[in-house]
Design an enzyme around this catalytic site. Sequence first.
Site, PDB file in Angstrom:
ATOM      1  N   HIS A  40       0.849  -1.190   0.000  1.00  0.00           N
ATOM      2  CA  HIS A  40       0.000   0.000   0.000  1.00  0.00           C
ATOM      3  C   HIS A  40       0.893   1.252   0.000  1.00  0.00           C
ATOM      4  O   HIS A  40       2.107   1.154   0.119  1.00  0.00           O
ATOM      5  CB  HIS A  40      -0.927  -0.001   1.218  1.00  0.00           C
ATOM      6  CG  HIS A  40      -0.193  -0.111   2.522  1.00  0.00           C
ATOM      7  ND1 HIS A  40       0.312  -1.301   2.979  1.00  0.00           N
ATOM      8  CD2 HIS A  40       0.147   0.819   3.455  1.00  0.00           C
ATOM      9  CE1 HIS A  40       0.917  -1.102   4.133  1.00  0.00           C
ATOM     10  NE2 HIS A  40       0.830   0.183   4.445  1.00  0.00           N
ATOM     11  N   THR A  43       1.988   4.482  -4.439  1.00  0.00           N
ATOM     12  CA  THR A  43       2.955   4.456  -5.546  1.00  0.00           C
ATOM     13  C   THR A  43       4.110   3.517  -5.251  1.00  0.00           C
ATOM     14  O   THR A  43       4.511   3.343  -4.094  1.00  0.00           O
ATOM     15  CB  THR A  43       3.528   5.870  -5.804  1.00  0.00           C
ATOM     16  OG1 THR A  43       3.939   6.427  -4.550  1.00  0.00           O
ATOM     17  CG2 THR A  43       2.530   6.783  -6.466  1.00  0.00           C
ATOM     18  N   ARG A  44       4.682   2.928  -6.305  1.00  0.00           N
ATOM     19  CA  ARG A  44       5.906   2.140  -6.227  1.00  0.00           C
ATOM     20  C   ARG A  44       6.793   2.515  -7.419  1.00  0.00           C
ATOM     21  O   ARG A  44       6.270   2.742  -8.524  1.00  0.00           O
ATOM     22  CB  ARG A  44       5.617   0.635  -6.306  1.00  0.00           C
ATOM     23  CG  ARG A  44       4.932   0.051  -5.079  1.00  0.00           C
ATOM     24  CD  ARG A  44       5.858   0.050  -3.873  1.00  0.00           C
ATOM     25  NE  ARG A  44       5.292  -0.615  -2.719  1.00  0.00           N
ATOM     26  CZ  ARG A  44       4.612  -0.005  -1.741  1.00  0.00           C
ATOM     27  NH1 ARG A  44       4.379   1.282  -1.795  1.00  0.00           N
ATOM     28  NH2 ARG A  44       4.186  -0.689  -0.703  1.00  0.00           N
ATOM     29  N   LYS A 259       5.777  12.555  -2.139  1.00  0.00           N
ATOM     30  CA  LYS A 259       6.038  11.394  -1.276  1.00  0.00           C
ATOM     31  C   LYS A 259       7.545  11.180  -1.173  1.00  0.00           C
ATOM     32  O   LYS A 259       8.263  11.216  -2.177  1.00  0.00           O
ATOM     33  CB  LYS A 259       5.371  10.161  -1.884  1.00  0.00           C
ATOM     34  CG  LYS A 259       5.597   8.890  -1.088  1.00  0.00           C
ATOM     35  CD  LYS A 259       4.826   7.732  -1.745  1.00  0.00           C
ATOM     36  CE  LYS A 259       5.291   6.392  -1.256  1.00  0.00           C
ATOM     37  NZ  LYS A 259       4.666   5.283  -1.997  1.00  0.00           N
ATOM     38  N   HIS A 263      14.904   4.413   2.692  1.00  0.00           N
ATOM     39  CA  HIS A 263      14.933   2.992   2.311  1.00  0.00           C
ATOM     40  C   HIS A 263      15.723   2.253   3.394  1.00  0.00           C
ATOM     41  O   HIS A 263      16.898   2.548   3.595  1.00  0.00           O
ATOM     42  CB  HIS A 263      15.616   2.894   0.945  1.00  0.00           C
ATOM     43  CG  HIS A 263      15.726   1.518   0.361  1.00  0.00           C
ATOM     44  ND1 HIS A 263      14.677   0.633   0.320  1.00  0.00           N
ATOM     45  CD2 HIS A 263      16.775   0.892  -0.238  1.00  0.00           C
ATOM     46  CE1 HIS A 263      15.074  -0.485  -0.282  1.00  0.00           C
ATOM     47  NE2 HIS A 263      16.349  -0.365  -0.616  1.00  0.00           N
ATOM     48  N   CYS A 307       4.470   0.730   6.612  1.00  0.00           N
ATOM     49  CA  CYS A 307       4.446  -0.418   5.704  1.00  0.00           C
ATOM     50  C   CYS A 307       5.572  -1.369   6.146  1.00  0.00           C
ATOM     51  O   CYS A 307       6.376  -1.005   7.010  1.00  0.00           O
ATOM     52  CB  CYS A 307       4.693   0.124   4.293  1.00  0.00           C
ATOM     53  SG  CYS A 307       4.354  -0.992   2.940  1.00  0.00           S
ATOM     54  N   LYS A 340       7.655  -3.961  -8.347  1.00  0.00           N
ATOM     55  CA  LYS A 340       7.751  -3.817  -9.801  1.00  0.00           C
ATOM     56  C   LYS A 340       7.804  -5.163 -10.504  1.00  0.00           C
ATOM     57  O   LYS A 340       7.444  -5.303 -11.652  1.00  0.00           O
ATOM     58  CB  LYS A 340       8.974  -2.958 -10.176  1.00  0.00           C
ATOM     59  CG  LYS A 340      10.295  -3.603  -9.773  1.00  0.00           C
ATOM     60  CD  LYS A 340      11.510  -2.709 -10.019  1.00  0.00           C
ATOM     61  CE  LYS A 340      11.718  -1.655  -8.982  1.00  0.00           C
ATOM     62  NZ  LYS A 340      11.905  -2.147  -7.593  1.00  0.00           N
TER      63      LYS A 340
HETATM   64  C1  LIG Z   1       7.286   1.289   2.167  1.00  0.00           C
HETATM   65  C2  LIG Z   1       7.560   0.382   1.030  1.00  0.00           C
HETATM   66  C3  LIG Z   1       8.029   0.900  -0.159  1.00  0.00           C
HETATM   67  C4  LIG Z   1       8.319   0.066  -1.233  1.00  0.00           C
HETATM   68  N1  LIG Z   1       8.736   0.613  -2.401  1.00  0.00           N
HETATM   69  C5  LIG Z   1       8.908  -0.188  -3.487  1.00  0.00           C
HETATM   70  C6  LIG Z   1       9.162   0.402  -4.748  1.00  0.00           C
HETATM   71  O1  LIG Z   1       9.214   1.621  -4.906  1.00  0.00           O
HETATM   72  N2  LIG Z   1       9.321  -0.423  -5.811  1.00  0.00           N
HETATM   73  C7  LIG Z   1       9.233  -1.784  -5.691  1.00  0.00           C
HETATM   74  O2  LIG Z   1       9.385  -2.475  -6.694  1.00  0.00           O
HETATM   75  N3  LIG Z   1       8.953  -2.360  -4.489  1.00  0.00           N
HETATM   76  C8  LIG Z   1       8.795  -1.599  -3.404  1.00  0.00           C
HETATM   77  N4  LIG Z   1       8.477  -2.144  -2.197  1.00  0.00           N
HETATM   78  C9  LIG Z   1       8.408  -3.602  -2.049  1.00  0.00           C
HETATM   79  C10 LIG Z   1       7.103  -4.182  -2.502  1.00  0.00           C
HETATM   80  O3  LIG Z   1       6.042  -3.311  -2.232  1.00  0.00           O
HETATM   81  C11 LIG Z   1       6.945  -5.533  -1.819  1.00  0.00           C
HETATM   82  O4  LIG Z   1       8.045  -6.345  -2.197  1.00  0.00           O
HETATM   83  C12 LIG Z   1       5.679  -6.218  -2.256  1.00  0.00           C
HETATM   84  O5  LIG Z   1       4.584  -5.365  -2.124  1.00  0.00           O
HETATM   85  C13 LIG Z   1       5.496  -7.481  -1.412  1.00  0.00           C
HETATM   86  O6  LIG Z   1       4.375  -8.175  -1.876  1.00  0.00           O
HETATM   87  P1  LIG Z   1       3.898  -9.492  -1.161  1.00  0.00           P
HETATM   88  O7  LIG Z   1       2.869 -10.072  -2.042  1.00  0.00           O
HETATM   89  O8  LIG Z   1       5.084 -10.311  -0.798  1.00  0.00           O
HETATM   90  O9  LIG Z   1       3.262  -8.995   0.230  1.00  0.00           O
HETATM   91  P2  LIG Z   1       1.812  -8.377   0.488  1.00  0.00           P
HETATM   92  O10 LIG Z   1       1.369  -7.572  -0.661  1.00  0.00           O
HETATM   93  O11 LIG Z   1       1.858  -7.765   1.830  1.00  0.00           O
HETATM   94  O12 LIG Z   1       0.883  -9.662   0.499  1.00  0.00           O
HETATM   95  C14 LIG Z   1       0.906 -10.653   1.475  1.00  0.00           C
HETATM   96  C15 LIG Z   1      -0.526 -11.041   1.735  1.00  0.00           C
HETATM   97  O13 LIG Z   1      -0.579 -12.236   2.494  1.00  0.00           O
HETATM   98  C16 LIG Z   1      -1.711 -12.160   3.329  1.00  0.00           C
HETATM   99  N5  LIG Z   1      -1.537 -13.147   4.386  1.00  0.00           N
HETATM  100  C17 LIG Z   1      -0.545 -13.171   5.291  1.00  0.00           C
HETATM  101  N6  LIG Z   1      -0.683 -14.232   6.125  1.00  0.00           N
HETATM  102  C18 LIG Z   1      -1.794 -14.893   5.712  1.00  0.00           C
HETATM  103  C19 LIG Z   1      -2.459 -16.055   6.189  1.00  0.00           C
HETATM  104  N7  LIG Z   1      -1.993 -16.753   7.218  1.00  0.00           N
HETATM  105  N8  LIG Z   1      -3.588 -16.441   5.567  1.00  0.00           N
HETATM  106  C20 LIG Z   1      -4.073 -15.738   4.498  1.00  0.00           C
HETATM  107  N9  LIG Z   1      -3.465 -14.621   4.028  1.00  0.00           N
HETATM  108  C21 LIG Z   1      -2.336 -14.203   4.612  1.00  0.00           C
HETATM  109  C22 LIG Z   1      -1.709 -10.714   3.784  1.00  0.00           C
HETATM  110  O14 LIG Z   1      -2.955 -10.295   4.269  1.00  0.00           O
HETATM  111  C23 LIG Z   1      -1.295  -9.992   2.519  1.00  0.00           C
HETATM  112  O15 LIG Z   1      -2.416  -9.543   1.783  1.00  0.00           O
HETATM  113  C24 LIG Z   1       8.165  -1.335  -1.099  1.00  0.00           C
HETATM  114  C25 LIG Z   1       7.677  -1.878   0.096  1.00  0.00           C
HETATM  115  C26 LIG Z   1       7.353  -1.019   1.150  1.00  0.00           C
HETATM  116  C27 LIG Z   1       6.834  -1.618   2.426  1.00  0.00           C
END
Ligand SMILES: Cc1cc2nc3c(=O)[nH]c(=O)nc-3n(C[C@H](O)[C@H](O)[C@H](O)COP(=O)(O)OP(=O)(O)OC[C@H]3O[C@@H](n4cnc5c(N)ncnc54)[C@H](O)[C@@H]3O)c2cc1C
Length: 380
Positions: A40, A43-44, A259, A263, A307, A340
């Site tokens: 969330h 933007t990314r 924003k 990092h 986040c 990304k």
């Molecule tokens: C502040 C911040 C800035 C960032 N900036 C960038 C950027 O500019 N560019 C870039 O490329 N990347 C960036 N990233 C990294 C990127 O956003 C993350 O790598 C990516 O969003 C991770 O995705 P995910 O699917 O692993 O996690 P999430 O999107 O968090 O998804 C995990 C999901 O699992 C669910 N879940 C967890 N446990 C369970 C369970 N037991 N049962 C059912 N559901 C469950 C959660 O509810 C959640 O919805 C940033 C990250 C952050 C925090």
Amino acid sequence: MIVVGLGAMGSATAFHLAAKGARVLGFDRYHPPHQFGSSHGLTRIIREAYFEHPSYVPLVQRAYELWADLEQLSGRKLLRQTGGLMIGPPDGVLVSGARRSAEEHKLLHQVLSSAELRARFPIFSLGENTVGIWEPRAGILFPELAVQTHLELAVKRGASLKFDESVLRWEPEGEGVRVFTDKGVYRAGRLVLSAGAWLGALLGGSAALPLSIERQVLLWFEPRAQAELFQPEHCPIYIWEYAPHRFFYGFPDLGDGIKAAVHHEGQCSDPETIQREVSEHEVETMRSLLRRFLPDADGVLKSSVVCMYTNTPDEHFILDYHPAHPQVLVASPCSGHGFKFSSVIGELAATLLASRQPSFDLSLFRIKRFAGVSPRRRDK
Ligand SMILES: Cc1cc2nc3c(=O)[nH]c(=O)nc-3n(C[C@H](O)[C@H](O)[C@H](O)COP(=O)(O)OP(=O)(O)OC[C@H]3O[C@@H](n4cnc5c(N)ncnc54)[C@H](O)[C@@H]3O)c2cc1C
């Protein structure tokens, strides 16, 4: 196939699996897109001259293609190209790494001196030993809309997605798996664990990965002056190595404010108990960087949010079969730079789940690299 976690990686995986005709059942403990995980904050950054390692370049190039496909399929704008700047000392990890990737992969880029940067981007206040790598294809992804789009299109292609249903545990059952949620028990031939910051809890003792969860703060400020120069037509996305191995980054004002964020350097946290309020001290830390490097961005604070990064010790991703159970695929821990790639990680996960050979070198993302490695804290 069961997908646990429908955030960035899980939504893309569900979409690609369903698009290939697989029967998909997905679970999320919340209803993505939501504000409790890692995807969330509006933007990314997407960028191509990848300072972290040149191996990411072919992957991000495929990700760009898949984001464009998704835009076309959905009729939604998911990516805004602004160009990007990697700023820092010429021998710093950011500039030298971005340059290495750009040169190795013959990417469109320019190396700008501090004088050239000042002339082209007057919002930045630059010291003498500072250069910038300009890459025209960099820009902004809209993470909430991207997750929502992957989810909606997965459902259109037949996926069954269950929200507000937590997976409590799973176990192998023959060559498949049994998954226990707070509402029922389900069986499948294959399982994808894409639970982001909760991955460690879901793996339990089955595979102890050296992951650390790091709290990150995102802040939006009103411009103090020269507001037009912070508009996306004039202001690219940027990452700045302001001290050795220390970075902050930012975005133009898309209507919500400018924003900016540091990092890493966040507290080591637990996703269940993480402090969700942003402190005065954290706002002041960001302000002091803005005052030094983008003085006109240091206006009224408009909003802030917390986040989570899920870090591996080497900050490379995990995309691999479970070491003891090949019917389980572990997808993500993206160490703060994974969004990304989510489009291509979804595609790759679908390929791996079909036991097909991916056309990319995924050796950086193997689990076996962690043998004997401890988690690494990134707080300063
Ligand atoms: C502040 C911040 C800035 C960032 N900036 C960038 C950027 O500019 N560019 C870039 O490329 N990347 C960036 N990233 C990294 C990127 O956003 C993350 O790598 C990516 O969003 C991770 O995705 P995910 O699917 O692993 O996690 P999430 O999107 O968090 O998804 C995990 C999901 O699992 C669910 N879940 C967890 N446990 C369970 C369970 N037991 N049962 C059912 N559901 C469950 C959660 O509810 C959640 O919805 C940033 C990250 C952050 C925090």
